[in-house]
Write a protein that holds these residues in place. Structure first.
Motif, PDB file in Angstrom:
ATOM      1  N   HIS A  13      37.135  51.019  36.102  1.00 18.68           N
ATOM      2  CA  HIS A  13      36.342  49.810  36.338  1.00 18.68           C
ATOM      3  C   HIS A  13      35.011  50.174  36.992  1.00 18.68           C
ATOM      4  CE1 HIS A  13      40.015  46.879  36.198  1.00 18.68           C
ATOM      5  NE2 HIS A  13      39.562  47.184  35.006  1.00 18.68           N
ATOM      6  N   CYS A  17      31.433  49.736  35.132  1.00 14.30           N
ATOM      7  CA  CYS A  17      30.444  48.810  35.724  1.00 14.30           C
ATOM      8  C   CYS A  17      29.148  49.536  36.072  1.00 14.30           C
ATOM      9  CB  CYS A  17      31.004  48.125  36.968  1.00 14.30           C
ATOM     10  SG  CYS A  17      32.224  46.867  36.552  1.00 14.30           S
ATOM     11  N   GLU A  65      30.532  40.780  47.460  1.00 15.85           N
ATOM     12  CA  GLU A  65      31.755  40.331  46.793  1.00 15.85           C
ATOM     13  C   GLU A  65      32.829  41.416  46.724  1.00 15.85           C
ATOM     14  OE1 GLU A  65      33.214  37.753  45.430  1.00 15.85           O
ATOM     15  OE2 GLU A  65      31.693  36.229  45.767  1.00 15.85           O
ATOM     16  N   GLU A  93      33.678  41.059  51.408  1.00 21.79           N
ATOM     17  CA  GLU A  93      35.054  40.899  50.921  1.00 21.79           C
ATOM     18  C   GLU A  93      35.487  42.220  50.296  1.00 21.79           C
ATOM     19  OE1 GLU A  93      35.693  37.259  48.786  1.00 21.79           O
ATOM     20  OE2 GLU A  93      37.247  38.134  47.515  1.00 21.79           O
ATOM     21  N   GLY A  95      38.037  44.654  47.802  1.00 21.70           N
ATOM     22  CA  GLY A  95      38.725  44.509  46.520  1.00 21.70           C
ATOM     23  C   GLY A  95      40.210  44.247  46.736  1.00 21.70           C
ATOM     24  N   SER A  96      40.931  44.028  45.662  1.00 22.36           N
ATOM     25  CA  SER A  96      42.354  43.714  45.747  1.00 22.36           C
ATOM     26  C   SER A  96      43.099  44.750  46.600  1.00 22.36           C
ATOM     27  CB  SER A  96      42.967  43.679  44.352  1.00 22.36           C
ATOM     28  OG  SER A  96      44.367  43.643  44.485  1.00 22.36           O
ATOM     29  N   GLU A 193      37.470  32.895  41.088  1.00 19.66           N
ATOM     30  CA  GLU A 193      37.521  33.455  39.743  1.00 19.66           C
ATOM     31  C   GLU A 193      36.738  34.766  39.797  1.00 19.66           C
ATOM     32  OE1 GLU A 193      37.530  34.209  36.591  1.00 19.66           O
ATOM     33  OE2 GLU A 193      39.039  32.926  35.714  1.00 19.66           O
ATOM     34  N   VAL A 194      36.752  35.523  38.713  1.00 24.32           N
ATOM     35  CA  VAL A 194      36.081  36.826  38.747  1.00 24.32           C
ATOM     36  C   VAL A 194      35.006  36.948  37.666  1.00 24.32           C
ATOM     37  CG1 VAL A 194      38.115  37.948  39.737  1.00 24.32           C
ATOM     38  CG2 VAL A 194      37.789  37.964  37.267  1.00 24.32           C
ATOM     39  N   GLY A 221      27.505  37.087  34.762  1.00 24.41           N
ATOM     40  CA  GLY A 221      27.309  38.360  35.464  1.00 24.41           C
ATOM     41  C   GLY A 221      28.263  39.388  34.885  1.00 24.41           C
ATOM     42  N   THR A 222      28.924  40.144  35.757  1.00 23.11           N
ATOM     43  CA  THR A 222      29.888  41.135  35.289  1.00 23.11           C
ATOM     44  C   THR A 222      30.948  40.435  34.438  1.00 23.11           C
ATOM     45  OG1 THR A 222      29.544  42.361  37.327  1.00 23.11           O
ATOM     46  CG2 THR A 222      31.516  42.929  36.036  1.00 23.11           C
ATOM     47  N   TRP A 224      34.501  40.767  32.751  1.00 18.17           N
ATOM     48  CA  TRP A 224      35.718  41.587  32.706  1.00 18.17           C
ATOM     49  C   TRP A 224      36.263  41.702  31.296  1.00 18.17           C
ATOM     50  CZ3 TRP A 224      36.468  45.001  36.152  1.00 18.17           C
ATOM     51  CH2 TRP A 224      35.772  44.833  37.355  1.00 18.17           C
ATOM     52  N   SER A 264      29.170  32.752  42.848  1.00 20.69           N
ATOM     53  CA  SER A 264      29.079  34.149  42.418  1.00 20.69           C
ATOM     54  C   SER A 264      29.189  34.214  40.915  1.00 20.69           C
ATOM     55  CB  SER A 264      30.158  35.005  43.086  1.00 20.69           C
ATOM     56  OG  SER A 264      31.416  34.668  42.559  1.00 20.69           O
ATOM     57  N   GLY A 266      26.820  36.810  38.405  1.00 18.54           N
ATOM     58  CA  GLY A 266      25.482  36.952  37.839  1.00 18.54           C
ATOM     59  C   GLY A 266      24.339  36.569  38.754  1.00 18.54           C
ATOM     60  N   MET A 286      27.379  38.635  45.616  1.00 13.60           N
ATOM     61  CA  MET A 286      26.972  39.589  44.567  1.00 13.60           C
ATOM     62  C   MET A 286      27.917  40.777  44.593  1.00 13.60           C
ATOM     63  SD  MET A 286      22.845  39.693  44.799  1.00 13.60           S
ATOM     64  CE  MET A 286      22.829  39.896  46.533  1.00 13.60           C
ATOM     65  N   ALA A 287      28.241  41.293  43.399  1.00 14.89           N
ATOM     66  CA  ALA A 287      29.098  42.480  43.316  1.00 14.89           C
ATOM     67  C   ALA A 287      28.344  43.622  42.652  1.00 14.89           C
ATOM     68  CB  ALA A 287      30.389  42.150  42.562  1.00 14.89           C
ATOM     69  N   LEU A 291      27.087  47.508  43.926  1.00 16.16           N
ATOM     70  CA  LEU A 291      27.794  48.744  43.547  1.00 16.16           C
ATOM     71  C   LEU A 291      26.763  49.761  43.039  1.00 16.16           C
ATOM     72  CD1 LEU A 291      30.646  50.021  43.052  1.00 16.16           C
ATOM     73  CD2 LEU A 291      30.427  49.237  40.693  1.00 16.16           C
TER      74      LEU A 291
HETATM   75  C1  LIG Z   1      33.787  47.296  40.239  1.00 12.73           C
HETATM   76  C2  LIG Z   1      34.221  45.903  40.516  1.00 12.73           C
HETATM   77  C3  LIG Z   1      35.521  45.669  40.969  1.00 12.73           C
HETATM   78  C4  LIG Z   1      35.959  44.365  41.241  1.00 12.73           C
HETATM   79  N1  LIG Z   1      37.207  44.165  41.770  1.00 12.73           N
HETATM   80  C5  LIG Z   1      37.581  42.905  42.179  1.00 12.73           C
HETATM   81  C6  LIG Z   1      38.793  42.696  42.891  1.00 12.73           C
HETATM   82  O1  LIG Z   1      39.550  43.624  43.160  1.00 12.73           O
HETATM   83  N2  LIG Z   1      39.098  41.428  43.268  1.00 12.73           N
HETATM   84  C7  LIG Z   1      38.277  40.359  42.970  1.00 12.73           C
HETATM   85  O2  LIG Z   1      38.586  39.227  43.369  1.00 12.73           O
HETATM   86  N3  LIG Z   1      37.129  40.540  42.310  1.00 12.73           N
HETATM   87  C8  LIG Z   1      36.751  41.776  41.907  1.00 12.73           C
HETATM   88  N4  LIG Z   1      35.548  41.957  41.276  1.00 12.73           N
HETATM   89  C9  LIG Z   1      34.766  40.771  40.840  1.00 12.73           C
HETATM   90  C10 LIG Z   1      33.627  40.444  41.787  1.00 12.73           C
HETATM   91  O3  LIG Z   1      34.108  40.144  43.067  1.00 12.73           O
HETATM   92  C11 LIG Z   1      32.771  39.278  41.247  1.00 12.73           C
HETATM   93  O4  LIG Z   1      33.547  38.105  41.240  1.00 12.73           O
HETATM   94  C12 LIG Z   1      32.255  39.508  39.858  1.00 12.73           C
HETATM   95  O5  LIG Z   1      31.947  40.881  39.643  1.00 12.73           O
HETATM   96  C13 LIG Z   1      30.990  38.712  39.553  1.00 12.73           C
HETATM   97  O6  LIG Z   1      29.918  39.108  40.358  1.00 12.73           O
HETATM   98  P1  LIG Z   1      28.687  39.988  39.809  1.00 12.73           P
HETATM   99  O7  LIG Z   1      28.239  39.347  38.533  1.00 12.73           O
HETATM  100  O8  LIG Z   1      27.649  39.903  40.895  1.00 12.73           O
HETATM  101  O9  LIG Z   1      29.178  41.371  39.599  1.00 12.73           O
HETATM  102  C14 LIG Z   1      35.079  43.251  41.016  1.00 12.73           C
HETATM  103  C15 LIG Z   1      33.766  43.498  40.560  1.00 12.73           C
HETATM  104  C16 LIG Z   1      33.322  44.805  40.307  1.00 12.73           C
HETATM  105  C17 LIG Z   1      31.920  45.000  39.838  1.00 12.73           C
END
Ligand SMILES: Cc1cc2nc3c(=O)[nH]c(=O)nc-3n(C[C@H](O)[C@H](O)[C@H](O)COP(=O)(O)O)c2cc1C
Length: 343
Positions: A13, A17, A65, A93, A95-96, A193-194, A221-222, A224, A264, A266, A286-287, A291
């Protein structure tokens, strides 16, 4: 017990990313125009971004995030992210934490966040679906305790789990289980949500079961779906890659609902963040940009990216005549696209 598969997945992951283009579609923020003022009656140098969230004071309404934990590389990432969060006085926050609940030897890859950011808002994280796999109140309290968290985020990612070959797809009965945790846990529960977005119906249900806050985790954004595509599920990923509620629309759809909200999915600038607050969010998260900043420049890189974001937020506030965050929440806006029809 250590789950080797989970380690490999986490590394995948992060690599995907960082190296691939995993963003599709749009958040909708480009179709929101804030009402600009030529006579803002505000001194830019005095614009105040302080806010409170779930009883904690933050210097700016920003959350790093949930991303990672559980591996050596993840510890380094969490350490750098937390150092920047602590210095700037914003939220973070992890990660899991499932990996560390199952194998306590890796707990330090998460608890480093409490060491590096002892005074700021810290949020624990677990997949809500784990409540159908033997996790309960005990495991949720362990996750909270591990990082001295002020809240626990339970993430919902049904689409991702369905596309992931090894995904957990039994999401039946989760509402009642989340309700049980929200009632008894020592800290508030946030449901997030993610990247596919929480709908109005979801948020209504979450409010009715006593959840303390929601994190919209919208589309744009990211993705999945794209990430799993790069892990081999090409065909399913192509079919589903446009599914999801754009972040700005998801926020608008719940603007009248009374629950603390994190925006959150994007958010890529302080202007996007300002728009999310105008649309009713209390914090924006932001995630992936962080990263990437960490990968290039460590803790200093993350700090620099966040400082730039705060600068952009302040300029957006200045240009709309908002001297503080609560005034920003009342700024007018125009929608210029049909994406924003009511649900
Ligand atoms: C490498 C990576 C790992 C992630 N792992 C988790 C996770 O373990 N638990 C979770 O709730 N979200 C996880 N996310 C989701 C982010 O918290 C966020 O909701 C999502 O990436 C959208 O934000 P972004 O568009 O700014 O990246 C992860 C995101 C990235 C980029």
């Amino acid at each position: 017990m250590k789950d080797e598969m989970m380690d490999v997945r986490k590394k995948d992951h992060i690599r995907i990313c960082l190296e691939e283009d995993v963003e599709v579609g749009s958040t909708g923020f480009e179709n929101i125009k804030l009402n600009q003022r030529a006579l803002p009656e505000v001194d830019l140098k005095k614009v105040e971004t302080t806010t409170t969230f779930l009883g904690k004071t933050l210097n700016a309404p920003i959350l790093i995030e949930a991303m990672t934990g559980g591996t050596k590389q993840a510890k380094e990432i969490n350490s750098d992210l937390a150092e920047a969060a602590g210095k700037l006085g914003i939220g973070i926050e992890v990660g899991s934490q499932r990996a560390a609940i199952e194998d306590p030897a890796s707990a330090d890859t998460f608890s480093i966040v409490a060491e590096k950011a002892p005074d700021t808002l810290r949020i624990a994280n677990l997949g809500a679906v784990q409540l159908n796999n033997g996790f309960g109140l005990k495991e949720c309290e362990e996750a909270v305790e591990m990082i001295g968290a002020h809240a626990l985020a339970l993430h919902l990612n049904p689409l991702q789990e369905a596309i992931q070959p090894e995904g957990d797809t039994n999401f039946a009965g989760l509402r009642g289980k989340i309700k049980g945790i929200a009632r008894k846990l020592s800290v508030p529960v946030i449901v997030k949500e993610v990247g596919s977005g929480l709908s109005r119906e979801d948020v209504k249900a979450l409010i009715s079961i006593g959840v303390g806050a929601v994190d919209i985790g919208g589309y744009g954004g990211t993705s999945w779906i794209m990430v799993e595509g790069y892990r081999g599920e090409h065909r399913t990923s192509e079919v589903f890659k446009e599914m999801g509620i754009p972040t700005a629309k998801a926020l608008l759809d719940i603007k009248d609902m009374k629950i603390p909200k994190i925006a959150s999915g994007g958010i890529r600038s302080g202007l996007d963040g300002a728009k999310s607050i105008v649309l009713g969010a209390n914090l924006f998260g932001m995630a992936s940009p962080l990263l990437k900043a960490q990968s290039k420049g460590g803790s200093k890189g993350v700090e620099a990216y966040l400082k730039e974001t705060i600068k952009e937020l302040k300029i957006a506030m200045f240009a709309t005549g908002a001297s503080d965050i609560s005034t920003l929440g009342k700024v007018g806006y125009e929608l210029n696209h049909s994406t924003f029809r009511s649900p």
